[in-house]
Design a protein around this motif. Structure first.
Motif, mmCIF file in Angstrom:
data_model
loop_
_atom_site.group_PDB
_atom_site.id
_atom_site.type_symbol
_atom_site.label_atom_id
_atom_site.label_comp_id
_atom_site.label_asym_id
_atom_site.label_seq_id
_atom_site.Cartn_x
_atom_site.Cartn_y
_atom_site.Cartn_z
ATOM 1 N N LEU A 73 0.633 -1.197 -0.346
ATOM 2 C CA LEU A 73 0.114 0.339 0.140
ATOM 3 C C LEU A 73 0.983 1.069 0.249
ATOM 4 N N GLU A 74 1.881 1.256 0.868
ATOM 5 C CA GLU A 74 2.451 2.491 1.140
ATOM 6 C C GLU A 74 3.690 2.302 -0.390
ATOM 7 N N GLU A 75 4.026 1.938 -1.188
ATOM 8 C CA GLU A 75 4.273 1.867 -2.165
ATOM 9 C C GLU A 75 3.666 1.971 -3.455
ATOM 10 N N PHE A 76 2.415 1.968 -3.285
ATOM 11 C CA PHE A 76 0.920 2.381 -4.637
ATOM 12 C C PHE A 76 1.045 4.121 -4.057
ATOM 13 N N ILE A 77 0.806 3.650 -3.108
ATOM 14 C CA ILE A 77 0.926 5.862 -2.242
ATOM 15 C C ILE A 77 2.015 6.719 -3.254
ATOM 16 N N GLU A 78 3.223 5.983 -2.961
ATOM 17 C CA GLU A 78 4.914 6.561 -3.591
ATOM 18 C C GLU A 78 4.477 6.771 -5.056
ATOM 19 N N TYR A 79 3.759 5.503 -5.537
ATOM 20 C CA TYR A 79 3.337 5.364 -6.884
ATOM 21 C C TYR A 79 2.801 6.609 -7.506
ATOM 22 N N LYS A 80 1.541 6.812 -7.279
ATOM 23 C CA LYS A 80 0.507 7.739 -7.586
ATOM 24 C C LYS A 80 1.191 9.190 -6.382
ATOM 25 N N ASN A 81 1.977 9.262 -5.863
ATOM 26 C CA ASN A 81 2.583 10.300 -5.634
ATOM 27 C C ASN A 81 1.749 10.977 -4.638
ATOM 28 N N LEU A 82 0.886 10.330 -3.811
ATOM 29 C CA LEU A 82 -0.197 10.905 -3.205
ATOM 30 C C LEU A 82 -0.022 11.111 -1.806
ATOM 31 N N HIS A 83 -0.047 12.336 -0.524
ATOM 32 C CA HIS A 83 -0.113 13.292 0.484
ATOM 33 C C HIS A 83 -1.212 13.034 1.106
ATOM 34 N N GLN A 84 -0.742 12.840 2.572
ATOM 35 C CA GLN A 84 -1.715 13.194 3.368
ATOM 36 C C GLN A 84 -3.324 12.323 2.404
ATOM 37 N N VAL A 85 -3.611 11.159 3.056
ATOM 38 C CA VAL A 85 -4.581 10.196 2.128
ATOM 39 C C VAL A 85 -5.893 9.813 3.378
ATOM 40 N N ILE A 86 -6.618 9.732 2.811
ATOM 41 C CA ILE A 86 -8.295 8.745 3.784
ATOM 42 C C ILE A 86 -7.745 7.402 3.753
ATOM 43 N N THR A 101 -1.147 3.060 9.182
ATOM 44 C CA THR A 101 -0.912 4.071 10.414
ATOM 45 C C THR A 101 0.051 3.827 11.137
ATOM 46 N N LYS A 102 -0.228 2.533 11.382
ATOM 47 C CA LYS A 102 1.425 2.793 12.661
ATOM 48 C C LYS A 102 2.440 3.218 12.185
ATOM 49 N N LEU A 103 2.748 2.342 11.160
ATOM 50 C CA LEU A 103 4.138 2.404 10.291
ATOM 51 C C LEU A 103 4.587 3.709 9.825
ATOM 52 N N PHE A 104 3.855 4.484 9.012
ATOM 53 C CA PHE A 104 3.843 5.410 7.822
ATOM 54 C C PHE A 104 2.782 6.976 8.029
ATOM 55 N N PRO A 105 2.485 7.257 9.657
ATOM 56 C CA PRO A 105 1.268 7.515 9.977
ATOM 57 C C PRO A 105 1.686 9.252 9.633
ATOM 58 N N GLN A 106 2.919 9.918 9.421
ATOM 59 C CA GLN A 106 2.875 11.114 8.293
ATOM 60 C C GLN A 106 1.983 11.111 6.890
ATOM 61 N N LYS A 107 1.238 9.738 6.955
ATOM 62 C CA LYS A 107 0.830 10.075 5.089
ATOM 63 C C LYS A 107 -0.251 10.162 5.788
ATOM 64 N N VAL A 108 -1.017 9.689 6.940
ATOM 65 C CA VAL A 108 -2.100 8.665 6.472
ATOM 66 C C VAL A 108 -3.356 10.562 7.109
ATOM 67 N N LYS A 109 -4.264 10.915 6.900
ATOM 68 C CA LYS A 109 -5.179 12.020 7.213
ATOM 69 C C LYS A 109 -6.115 11.933 7.790
ATOM 70 N N ALA A 110 -6.755 10.755 7.647
ATOM 71 C CA ALA A 110 -7.757 9.831 8.852
ATOM 72 C C ALA A 110 -7.814 8.363 8.375
ATOM 73 N N LEU A 111 -8.652 7.716 8.925
ATOM 74 C CA LEU A 111 -9.221 6.100 8.683
ATOM 75 C C LEU A 111 -10.358 5.596 8.846
ATOM 76 N N VAL A 112 -10.916 4.718 7.823
ATOM 77 C CA VAL A 112 -12.425 4.641 8.614
ATOM 78 C C VAL A 112 -11.887 3.141 8.700
ATOM 79 N N ILE A 113 -11.992 2.347 9.422
ATOM 80 C CA ILE A 113 -12.961 0.564 9.269
ATOM 81 C C ILE A 113 -13.746 0.240 9.494
ATOM 82 N N THR A 114 -14.163 -0.675 9.120
ATOM 83 C CA THR A 114 -15.724 -1.303 9.474
ATOM 84 C C THR A 114 -15.191 -2.709 9.331
ATOM 85 N N GLY A 115 -15.851 -2.991 10.100
ATOM 86 C CA GLY A 115 -16.296 -5.241 10.494
ATOM 87 C C GLY A 115 -14.090 -5.016 10.290
#
Length: 254
Positions: A73-86, A101-115
């Protein structure tokens, strides 16, 4: 999936809309189409929705675990050149989102979990789906939802195909064991990313007590319930799910 998938290098993914990026993470047995309603709603309301196909069955067996999916997932975020994702994850996808989010907290603006897995899950119930037993698979698939009719023949057929493919079955078991090993109870109190928890009140796979424990352990979390709903609220009650999430994102100014 009603949208066209992009295929670029090792990534296959859906991308619709423009705006703040929401990356959706599917579960172990979940397809990208499980999030059609999410993609349609949020791509039309100021968000860029991306749903990557996770390498559930394409990674080497020894690398088939939650941590490597989080790194993918982190490689995908880097590939897409994204910042502060949800990040938005269901079941195993929620677990991957939590670990990322634990490993790369600076990359994640917010988290949504379900089940989400990560604390506990009862994915196999009283036994693992028996190879070749279609009715058993059908019953197990129906048990994921409050309304068994949500488990369409297409969904049952896909699960049946997976458990009858030896390589996929071995990797499915490896991932299930990895999810149990990667229990995050000790990590969650140190994770301060704003988190929206949306849970089915009738979830048999990750029961309501799991949602309550996530809420207790995550310092900055909000918990919402959907009645008459099982393990996949975004499929079973898509309008309610979207309304809750939309309200939370606006309230938090995301």
């Amino acid at each position: 999936m009603i949208h066209d998938l992009k295929k670029e290098g090792k990534y296959t993914y859906l991308e619709v809309g423009e705006g703040t990026p929401i990356i959706v993470l599917h579960g172990l047995m979940g397809g990208l189409s499980n999030f059609d309603a999410v993609a349609d709603h949020f791509s039309a309301n100021g968000y860029k929705v991306l749903i990557p196909e996770l390498p559930i069955y394409s990674m080497p067996l020894l690398k088939t675990n939650v941590k490597n999916f989080a790194n993918f997932l982190e490689e995908f975020i880097e590939y897409k050149n994204l910042h502060q994702v949800i990040l938005l994850g269901n079941s195993l996808g929620g677990h991957i989102g939590l670990l990322h989010t634990k490993l790369f907290p600076q990359k994640v603006k917010a988290l949504v979990i379900t089940g989400s897995s990560g604390l506990y899950e009862n994915a196999m119930g009283d036994g693992y789906p028996k190879k070749g037993d279609y009715e058993f698979i059908k019953k197990k698939s129906e048990d994921v939802f409050y309304d068994p009719a949500v488990a369409t023949k297409e969904i049952v057929d896909e699960v049946f195909e997976t458990v009858n493919d030896r390589k996929k079955l071995v990797k499915t078991l490896a991932i299930a064991k990895s999810a149990i090993r990667h229990n995050m109870a000790k990590d969650l109190p140190h994770m301060h990313t704003p988190t929206c928890i949306i849970w089915g009140e009738n979830d048999n796979v990750t029961p309501p007590s799991v949602a309550e424990e996530f809420h207790e352990l995550l310092p900055d979390s909000d918990l919402y319930w959907i009645d008459k709903c099982g393990h996949a609220p975004m499929m079973e009650h898509p309008n309610d799910f979207n309304t809750i999430l939309n309200g939370w994102l606006k309230e938090r100014k995301f």
